[in-house]
Design a protein around this motif. Sequence first.
Motif, PDB file in Angstrom:
ATOM      1  N   ASN A   1      57.957  38.369  49.140  1.00  0.00           N
ATOM      2  CA  ASN A   1      59.293  38.394  49.731  1.00  0.00           C
ATOM      3  C   ASN A   1      60.381  38.570  48.684  1.00  0.00           C
ATOM      4  O   ASN A   1      61.561  38.427  48.982  1.00  0.00           O
ATOM      5  N   GLY A   2      59.994  38.861  47.425  1.00  0.00           N
ATOM      6  CA  GLY A   2      60.969  39.144  46.395  1.00  0.00           C
ATOM      7  C   GLY A   2      61.356  37.942  45.556  1.00  0.00           C
ATOM      8  O   GLY A   2      61.982  38.077  44.506  1.00  0.00           O
ATOM      9  N   LYS A   3      61.040  36.724  46.018  1.00  0.00           N
ATOM     10  CA  LYS A   3      61.365  35.519  45.253  1.00  0.00           C
ATOM     11  C   LYS A   3      60.492  35.425  44.009  1.00  0.00           C
ATOM     12  O   LYS A   3      59.375  35.919  44.001  1.00  0.00           O
ATOM     13  N   THR A   4      60.981  34.771  42.952  1.00  0.00           N
ATOM     14  CA  THR A   4      60.109  34.522  41.810  1.00  0.00           C
ATOM     15  C   THR A   4      59.799  33.035  41.745  1.00  0.00           C
ATOM     16  O   THR A   4      60.627  32.190  42.087  1.00  0.00           O
ATOM     17  N   ILE A   5      58.577  32.738  41.313  1.00  0.00           N
ATOM     18  CA  ILE A   5      58.112  31.359  41.263  1.00  0.00           C
ATOM     19  C   ILE A   5      57.589  31.077  39.868  1.00  0.00           C
ATOM     20  O   ILE A   5      56.833  31.881  39.315  1.00  0.00           O
ATOM     21  N   PRO A   6      58.026  29.963  39.234  1.00  0.00           N
ATOM     22  CA  PRO A   6      57.481  29.636  37.919  1.00  0.00           C
ATOM     23  C   PRO A   6      56.029  29.161  38.050  1.00  0.00           C
ATOM     24  O   PRO A   6      55.677  28.480  39.006  1.00  0.00           O
ATOM     25  N   LEU A   7      55.209  29.568  37.086  1.00  0.00           N
ATOM     26  CA  LEU A   7      53.792  29.192  37.147  1.00  0.00           C
ATOM     27  C   LEU A   7      53.563  27.767  36.662  1.00  0.00           C
ATOM     28  O   LEU A   7      52.620  27.105  37.068  1.00  0.00           O
ATOM     29  N   GLY A   8      54.414  27.303  35.728  1.00  0.00           N
ATOM     30  CA  GLY A   8      54.184  25.997  35.114  1.00  0.00           C
ATOM     31  C   GLY A   8      53.337  26.124  33.858  1.00  0.00           C
ATOM     32  O   GLY A   8      53.047  25.140  33.188  1.00  0.00           O
ATOM     33  N   PHE A   9      52.916  27.320  33.541  1.00  0.00           N
ATOM     34  CA  PHE A   9      52.189  27.591  32.301  1.00  0.00           C
ATOM     35  C   PHE A   9      52.400  29.064  31.975  1.00  0.00           C
ATOM     36  O   PHE A   9      53.084  29.771  32.711  1.00  0.00           O
ATOM     37  N   GLU A  10      51.846  29.500  30.840  1.00  0.00           N
ATOM     38  CA  GLU A  10      52.053  30.890  30.453  1.00  0.00           C
ATOM     39  C   GLU A  10      50.718  31.629  30.428  1.00  0.00           C
ATOM     40  O   GLU A  10      49.689  31.045  30.138  1.00  0.00           O
ATOM     41  N   VAL A  11      50.773  32.896  30.779  1.00  0.00           N
ATOM     42  CA  VAL A  11      49.575  33.735  30.715  1.00  0.00           C
ATOM     43  C   VAL A  11      49.879  34.928  29.831  1.00  0.00           C
ATOM     44  O   VAL A  11      50.878  35.626  30.028  1.00  0.00           O
ATOM     45  N   LYS A  12      49.012  35.146  28.839  1.00  0.00           N
ATOM     46  CA  LYS A  12      49.189  36.283  27.945  1.00  0.00           C
ATOM     47  C   LYS A  12      48.072  37.285  28.184  1.00  0.00           C
ATOM     48  O   LYS A  12      46.917  36.897  28.378  1.00  0.00           O
ATOM     49  N   CYS A  13      48.420  38.559  28.229  1.00  0.00           N
ATOM     50  CA  CYS A  13      47.396  39.596  28.310  1.00  0.00           C
ATOM     51  C   CYS A  13      47.078  40.034  26.889  1.00  0.00           C
ATOM     52  O   CYS A  13      47.863  40.736  26.257  1.00  0.00           O
ATOM     53  N   ASP A  14      45.934  39.590  26.361  1.00  0.00           N
ATOM     54  CA  ASP A  14      45.556  39.944  24.996  1.00  0.00           C
ATOM     55  C   ASP A  14      45.209  41.424  24.906  1.00  0.00           C
ATOM     56  O   ASP A  14      45.523  42.094  23.940  1.00  0.00           O
ATOM     57  N   GLN A  15      44.523  41.899  25.948  1.00  0.00           N
ATOM     58  CA  GLN A  15      44.010  43.258  25.881  1.00  0.00           C
ATOM     59  C   GLN A  15      43.699  43.735  27.285  1.00  0.00           C
ATOM     60  O   GLN A  15      43.380  42.945  28.172  1.00  0.00           O
ATOM     61  N   PHE A  16      43.797  45.047  27.488  1.00  0.00           N
ATOM     62  CA  PHE A  16      43.347  45.617  28.753  1.00  0.00           C
ATOM     63  C   PHE A  16      42.524  46.858  28.445  1.00  0.00           C
ATOM     64  O   PHE A  16      42.844  47.607  27.531  1.00  0.00           O
ATOM     65  N   SER A  17      41.453  47.062  29.170  1.00  0.00           N
ATOM     66  CA  SER A  17      40.668  48.276  28.944  1.00  0.00           C
ATOM     67  C   SER A  17      40.084  48.765  30.258  1.00  0.00           C
ATOM     68  O   SER A  17      39.863  47.992  31.196  1.00  0.00           O
ATOM     69  N   VAL A  18      39.873  50.061  30.332  1.00  0.00           N
ATOM     70  CA  VAL A  18      39.289  50.644  31.531  1.00  0.00           C
ATOM     71  C   VAL A  18      38.216  51.631  31.107  1.00  0.00           C
ATOM     72  O   VAL A  18      38.389  52.374  30.143  1.00  0.00           O
ATOM     73  N   THR A  19      37.084  51.596  31.794  1.00  0.00           N
ATOM     74  CA  THR A  19      36.042  52.587  31.537  1.00  0.00           C
ATOM     75  C   THR A  19      35.838  53.401  32.807  1.00  0.00           C
ATOM     76  O   THR A  19      36.070  52.920  33.916  1.00  0.00           O
ATOM     77  N   PHE A  20      35.426  54.648  32.612  1.00  0.00           N
ATOM     78  CA  PHE A  20      35.243  55.557  33.746  1.00  0.00           C
ATOM     79  C   PHE A  20      33.785  55.956  33.872  1.00  0.00           C
ATOM     80  O   PHE A  20      33.035  55.928  32.894  1.00  0.00           O
ATOM     81  N   TYR A  21      33.413  56.344  35.103  1.00  0.00           N
ATOM     82  CA  TYR A  21      32.049  56.849  35.302  1.00  0.00           C
ATOM     83  C   TYR A  21      31.886  58.178  34.571  1.00  0.00           C
ATOM     84  O   TYR A  21      32.821  58.971  34.472  1.00  0.00           O
ATOM     85  N   GLU A  22      30.688  58.427  34.065  1.00  0.00           N
ATOM     86  CA  GLU A  22      30.351  59.712  33.469  1.00  0.00           C
ATOM     87  C   GLU A  22      30.232  60.739  34.584  1.00  0.00           C
ATOM     88  O   GLU A  22      29.753  60.431  35.675  1.00  0.00           O
ATOM     89  N   MET A  23      30.635  61.970  34.288  1.00  0.00           N
ATOM     90  CA  MET A  23      30.420  63.028  35.277  1.00  0.00           C
ATOM     91  C   MET A  23      28.993  63.537  35.124  1.00  0.00           C
ATOM     92  O   MET A  23      28.415  63.459  34.037  1.00  0.00           O
ATOM     93  N   PRO A  24      28.424  64.067  36.210  1.00  0.00           N
ATOM     94  CA  PRO A  24      27.031  64.522  36.138  1.00  0.00           C
ATOM     95  C   PRO A  24      26.782  65.479  34.962  1.00  0.00           C
ATOM     96  O   PRO A  24      25.746  65.428  34.328  1.00  0.00           O
ATOM     97  N   GLY A  25      27.749  66.361  34.647  1.00  0.00           N
ATOM     98  CA  GLY A  25      27.543  67.307  33.560  1.00  0.00           C
ATOM     99  C   GLY A  25      27.980  66.769  32.206  1.00  0.00           C
ATOM    100  O   GLY A  25      28.115  67.527  31.246  1.00  0.00           O
ATOM    101  N   GLY A  26      28.250  65.480  32.087  1.00  0.00           N
ATOM    102  CA  GLY A  26      28.767  64.918  30.839  1.00  0.00           C
ATOM    103  C   GLY A  26      30.275  64.819  30.917  1.00  0.00           C
ATOM    104  O   GLY A  26      30.908  65.439  31.769  1.00  0.00           O
ATOM    105  N   GLY A  27      30.868  64.033  30.027  1.00  0.00           N
ATOM    106  CA  GLY A  27      32.309  63.829  30.066  1.00  0.00           C
ATOM    107  C   GLY A  27      32.659  62.756  31.082  1.00  0.00           C
ATOM    108  O   GLY A  27      31.805  62.283  31.829  1.00  0.00           O
ATOM    109  N   GLN A  28      33.944  62.387  31.097  1.00  0.00           N
ATOM    110  CA  GLN A  28      34.342  61.285  31.963  1.00  0.00           C
ATOM    111  C   GLN A  28      34.936  61.787  33.261  1.00  0.00           C
ATOM    112  O   GLN A  28      35.651  62.775  33.285  1.00  0.00           O
TER     113      GLN A  28
END
Lengths: 457, 281
Positions: free
Chosen positions: A210-237
């Motif tokens: 509804n657009g309101k913001t709510i404090p969590l009461g603690f902090e969360v840090k994103c150290d890292q993000f990564s994504v992997t993809f399926y290989e295509m049948p002929g090689g490559g992603q």
Amino acid sequence: MNTSNQRSFVQRLWDFFCSLKLTLFLLFTLAIASIIGTIIPQYPNIDERYWTTISSGKRALYESLGFFDMYHSWWFLAFLTLFSINLITCSIQRLPHVFKFISEPLLTLSESQQKSWSGDDINLTSTGEESKNRLAAFLTAEFATPVITKVEDQYHLFAQKNPWCRLGVYVVHFSILVIFAGAMIGNIFGYKGFVGIVEGDTVDHVELRNGKTIPLGFEVKCDQFSVTFYEMPGGGQSTMPKEFKSILTVTENGQEIPDYKHVRLIVNDPMTYKGITFYQSSYGQANNPDAFYFNVKDRNDDSSQQIVLRPGIPVELADGRKISIVDLSENPGEGLTAVLASEAKGSHQPNYFKVFKDHPSLDELRGDRFIFSLTGTNLKYYTGLQVNKDPGVWVVWIGCTLMCLGLCVAFFMSHKRIWIVLPDKGKARIYGNASKNQPSFKNEFEALTEKLNSQNI
Amino acid sequence: MMSAKLFNITTIFYMASTLAFLGYLAGRNKNIGLAGIVLAWGGFAIQSAALLLRWKESYDIGMGHAPLSNLYESVVFFAWSTVLIYGIIDAKYKYRIVGAFVMPFALLAMAWGQLYLPTDINPLMPALQSNWLLYHVLTCFLGYAGFAVACGVSIMYLIRARHDEKGGSKSGIISHFPPAKILDELNYKAIMIGFPLLTLGIITGAAWANYAWGTYWSWDPKETWSLIVWFIYAAFLHARFTKGWVGKRAAWLSIIGFAATIFCYLGVNLFLSGLHSYGGL
């Protein structure tokens, strides 16, 4: 006169709420009404383009009827409330009878019951007290321990199995109310929010739907993000993600929490801290990369050097030539590809060549003294997390478990009763009754009678 | 792929079984009826092997998931569940003729899958990578299968009841149907199998959605339609205790319930959008 009218009105109202016809009406109404919300788009998932496809009059009408948030509209909730009242009143009306049925079983069969229920004759070799004791022992061993009542000169032996399974259906009804209660607790005391965290950043609040913001009461840090993809049948992603993963660290007032350092978060594997659960739900690019990291290997002495190329800023190599980045592309199958320009000292005729991130050794084939490989960029991702607090969810699961148990009892178990009427003179007879699945009970009853007759009691 | 060949053989078995049951319906030759059920179980065994093989093949090409993830796989699984539930009811109640009204559902599903749907094994999107997939699809489809059997039996009931009302002859095909009372009972039995399984299917779906997205119920069209189906069969179960709602009305309710089931299963994916969109064409 007046009071009796009132009583009859209350009575009629009560009967109305207890009636099975109301139940059927509500089930059909809920079924039909539910269709509306599957055809008309619902908040918050309405595409802006949808509004141009309907007239303003229609929009106003639908809005006044709550059709765009139908499942939370007053009239739908009213039907659900009526449904709950129907469940409760039905149970209040019928439960006392069922309890009485269980706690005060029919221990003896009257003359008329004996006549109308077809029983079977039993062949006895013994008589009187002895027969009674042997029959009781037989029932205890083969069915259930009987209760023996003496009526005038007759013994009535009564044994039963699973009387409580008559409650199964009420457990199912009750479980629906439990699930409703759980949903209400979640709605009142919980919330659903979303937060996007750029790699390396920390957040301490979330934005609700509804657009309101709510404090969590603690902090969360994103150290890292990564994504992997399926290989295509002929090689490559391919472009279809196989897995996306955030590494999160939770802190409270800057203090690290044991077990909440570098937590791995993937889809279908959420993280919960202090009743607040984080779900990996989406991801995206947080910036346009403007720094590209290359490894440059010198064939002459096998040494390697890391260089950073930024568009428009050439870098000078050991032999004095200048390297700059000219173009970048990212295509499925090819991966991230950089076009580099190499300009020898004093020359104004640059050589162009391609470096592929996914094929690091390909540049060797060019035969140049320096072998380039693209090792990475300063691209940052943000991780999109669904953040929920739902203290009612356990109530909902308890309700669901009750419903499954109740259904199994109500459908697959049956209250079975056996009576043996042993008169002073004449033939003894055995009677049976089951609350469900008569054909299978009939077989069981016949087998029991046969065994009884073969035992020379 | 080996599994594809086995699925083709399965289709042929189900077709032969359907034909045998239709022959049984027309000729009342017990051996033909027996052939029908033997062919059905034979096809079922081959299909079970094919399903396991396809599961293994998905691992061989690096995707590794149960064969329950796209429309083709679900249609094939629907046929498998229907034959299983019919087989169980046949073994228990021995009204073989019911096969003539149930096996066509299995045949239709297999034929549609084999002839018209893309049979590729697709990679699994992250949201579907969970053991819940197996529990959820298994329970839902066994539930659907119970309703399919109930629908077949209800059609028989309506035919039989009309025949009885007209005081029909005692020699025609219809007079060899089980008595209306038995068909009514079988209808109820099949729904008693289907309803708890559907309930379990909805609950496992809710548990999974809560685990993956943090919402056990979001009124997504698929969820809503499964609830509509649940309401209809709940009404069916209560109708049995209400005057004027037994017999024909109950049979119609069972047929309407199955129509809603089919819409929940296929219609939602083909006509509406939502969380289950990966099941589309």
